[in-house]
Design a protein around this motif. Structure first.
Motif, PDB file in Angstrom:
ATOM      1  N   LYS A 175     -43.243  59.199  77.304  1.00  0.00           N
ATOM      2  CA  LYS A 175     -42.295  58.130  77.635  1.00  0.00           C
ATOM      3  C   LYS A 175     -41.024  58.700  78.232  1.00  0.00           C
ATOM      4  CE  LYS A 175     -41.375  56.018  73.887  1.00  0.00           C
ATOM      5  NZ  LYS A 175     -41.021  55.177  72.741  1.00  0.00           N
ATOM      6  N   ILE A 176     -40.482  57.987  79.198  1.00  0.00           N
ATOM      7  CA  ILE A 176     -39.185  58.331  79.761  1.00  0.00           C
ATOM      8  C   ILE A 176     -38.368  57.046  79.858  1.00  0.00           C
ATOM      9  CG2 ILE A 176     -40.047  58.190  82.129  1.00  0.00           C
ATOM     10  CD1 ILE A 176     -38.012  60.437  82.807  1.00  0.00           C
ATOM     11  N   VAL A 177     -37.166  57.077  79.292  1.00  0.00           N
ATOM     12  CA  VAL A 177     -36.307  55.892  79.292  1.00  0.00           C
ATOM     13  C   VAL A 177     -34.862  56.301  79.560  1.00  0.00           C
ATOM     14  CG1 VAL A 177     -37.757  54.549  77.705  1.00  0.00           C
ATOM     15  CG2 VAL A 177     -35.918  55.947  76.792  1.00  0.00           C
ATOM     16  N   LYS A 178     -34.094  55.353  80.074  1.00  0.00           N
ATOM     17  CA  LYS A 178     -32.652  55.538  80.207  1.00  0.00           C
ATOM     18  C   LYS A 178     -31.985  54.900  79.002  1.00  0.00           C
ATOM     19  CE  LYS A 178     -31.426  56.018  85.013  1.00  0.00           C
ATOM     20  NZ  LYS A 178     -30.697  55.431  86.137  1.00  0.00           N
ATOM     21  N   LYS A 179     -30.956  55.581  78.496  1.00  0.00           N
ATOM     22  CA  LYS A 179     -30.167  55.049  77.386  1.00  0.00           C
ATOM     23  C   LYS A 179     -28.714  55.011  77.823  1.00  0.00           C
ATOM     24  CE  LYS A 179     -32.915  57.381  73.788  1.00  0.00           C
ATOM     25  NZ  LYS A 179     -32.789  58.350  72.687  1.00  0.00           N
ATOM     26  N   ALA A 200     -33.964  60.003  78.303  1.00  0.00           N
ATOM     27  CA  ALA A 200     -34.754  60.457  77.163  1.00  0.00           C
ATOM     28  C   ALA A 200     -36.189  60.635  77.637  1.00  0.00           C
ATOM     29  CB  ALA A 200     -34.694  59.452  76.024  1.00  0.00           C
ATOM     30  N   LEU A 201     -36.702  61.834  77.439  1.00  0.00           N
ATOM     31  CA  LEU A 201     -38.035  62.183  77.914  1.00  0.00           C
ATOM     32  C   LEU A 201     -38.826  62.816  76.789  1.00  0.00           C
ATOM     33  CD1 LEU A 201     -40.164  62.905  80.166  1.00  0.00           C
ATOM     34  CD2 LEU A 201     -38.883  65.028  80.439  1.00  0.00           C
ATOM     35  N   GLU A 202     -40.004  62.278  76.532  1.00  0.00           N
ATOM     36  CA  GLU A 202     -40.886  62.891  75.542  1.00  0.00           C
ATOM     37  C   GLU A 202     -41.777  63.922  76.219  1.00  0.00           C
ATOM     38  OE1 GLU A 202     -41.528  59.257  72.353  1.00  0.00           O
ATOM     39  OE2 GLU A 202     -43.152  59.755  73.725  1.00  0.00           O
ATOM     40  N   LEU A 203     -41.855  65.095  75.609  1.00  0.00           N
ATOM     41  CA  LEU A 203     -42.822  66.109  76.013  1.00  0.00           C
ATOM     42  C   LEU A 203     -43.860  66.184  74.904  1.00  0.00           C
ATOM     43  CD1 LEU A 203     -40.465  68.844  77.494  1.00  0.00           C
ATOM     44  CD2 LEU A 203     -41.774  67.098  78.699  1.00  0.00           C
ATOM     45  N   VAL A 204     -45.083  65.813  75.254  1.00  0.00           N
ATOM     46  CA  VAL A 204     -46.161  65.699  74.280  1.00  0.00           C
ATOM     47  C   VAL A 204     -46.992  66.978  74.301  1.00  0.00           C
ATOM     48  CG1 VAL A 204     -48.142  64.318  73.564  1.00  0.00           C
ATOM     49  CG2 VAL A 204     -46.192  63.201  74.672  1.00  0.00           C
ATOM     50  N   MET A 205     -47.122  67.590  73.124  1.00  0.00           N
ATOM     51  CA  MET A 205     -47.883  68.832  72.973  1.00  0.00           C
ATOM     52  C   MET A 205     -48.945  68.615  71.902  1.00  0.00           C
ATOM     53  SD  MET A 205     -44.466  71.151  72.432  1.00  0.00           S
ATOM     54  CE  MET A 205     -44.049  70.115  71.020  1.00  0.00           C
ATOM     55  N   PRO A 206     -49.943  69.485  71.830  1.00  0.00           N
ATOM     56  CA  PRO A 206     -50.939  69.349  70.769  1.00  0.00           C
ATOM     57  C   PRO A 206     -50.325  69.405  69.363  1.00  0.00           C
ATOM     58  CG  PRO A 206     -51.723  70.889  72.432  1.00  0.00           C
ATOM     59  CD  PRO A 206     -50.293  70.558  72.774  1.00  0.00           C
ATOM     60  N   ILE A 207     -49.163  70.044  69.204  1.00  0.00           N
ATOM     61  CA  ILE A 207     -48.542  70.168  67.884  1.00  0.00           C
ATOM     62  C   ILE A 207     -47.509  69.084  67.608  1.00  0.00           C
ATOM     63  CG2 ILE A 207     -48.961  72.646  67.731  1.00  0.00           C
ATOM     64  CD1 ILE A 207     -45.953  73.017  68.407  1.00  0.00           C
ATOM     65  N   GLY A 208     -47.271  68.196  68.556  1.00  0.00           N
ATOM     66  CA  GLY A 208     -46.305  67.129  68.342  1.00  0.00           C
ATOM     67  C   GLY A 208     -45.490  66.823  69.580  1.00  0.00           C
ATOM     68  N   ILE A 209     -44.368  66.167  69.377  1.00  0.00           N
ATOM     69  CA  ILE A 209     -43.525  65.697  70.482  1.00  0.00           C
ATOM     70  C   ILE A 209     -42.123  66.294  70.354  1.00  0.00           C
ATOM     71  CG2 ILE A 209     -42.365  63.661  71.458  1.00  0.00           C
ATOM     72  CD1 ILE A 209     -44.805  62.015  70.581  1.00  0.00           C
ATOM     73  N   ILE A 210     -41.610  66.746  71.489  1.00  0.00           N
ATOM     74  CA  ILE A 210     -40.182  67.063  71.596  1.00  0.00           C
ATOM     75  C   ILE A 210     -39.581  65.978  72.474  1.00  0.00           C
ATOM     76  CG2 ILE A 210     -38.422  68.638  72.490  1.00  0.00           C
ATOM     77  CD1 ILE A 210     -40.374  70.925  72.176  1.00  0.00           C
TER      78      ILE A 210
END
Length: 155
Positions: free
Chosen positions: A31-35, A137-147
């Motif tokens: 997900k990418i959003v503006k805040k 705000a940008l989510e980086l999705v990895m096999p171990i979770g999200i940053i």
């Protein structure tokens, strides 16, 4: 929604460059959003200030579980079961490495910036209002979770 990719791509690339060193290679944009402001709803937040041709803050926001898995990867697979001082120090250094890598990418684009030492904030039900500038705000999705990266920069 108009997103300035010149502001986010160096952080995405910096994150990929650093995490690859620890064997985390499958990173996808979520997900990418503006805040309206830079805030975090996660229990682990690392804040790094940026000064120079760009000014503002970036935060790296993680769940406790993702934090422990990231530190485990940094420790060559040694399981991390609690967020002790060593784990917090490792996460702070990770954010320093990622932001430093992004700063090098910005410099190659002709934008000279410097970064502050990271500040790590942990706790349940904490909402930190770091900056009042428009934030990506940008989510980086990895096999171990999200940053979740929160990028709040003034050009």
């Amino acid at each position: 929604m108009s997103i300035n990719v010149e502001l986010i791509n160096p952080f995405i690339k910096g994150t990929s460059n650093v995490l690859e060193q620890f064997g985390i290679i499958e990173i996808k944009k979520g997900k990418i959003v503006k805040k309206n402001r830079l805030d975090s709803k996660y229990p682990v937040t690392i804040v790094v200030g940026i000064v120079g041709e760009l000014k503002g803050n970036i935060t790296y926001n993680l769940s406790l579980e993702t934090s422990k898995k990231l530190v485990s990867a940094m420790m060559m697979g040694m399981e991390v079961v609690e967020m002790d001082e060593m784990a917090k120090s490792a996460l702070s250094e990770l954010s320093n490495m990622i932001t430093g890598n992004a700063a090098s990418i910005f410099e190659s684009m002709g934008k000279v910036i410097d970064i502050s030492p990271p500040t790590l904030i942990t706790g349940k039900n904490i909402i930190a209002w770091i900056s009042q500038v428009e934030t990506i705000a940008l989510e980086l999705v990895m096999p171990i979770g999200i940053i979740e990266l929160n990028i709040g920069l003034e050009i």
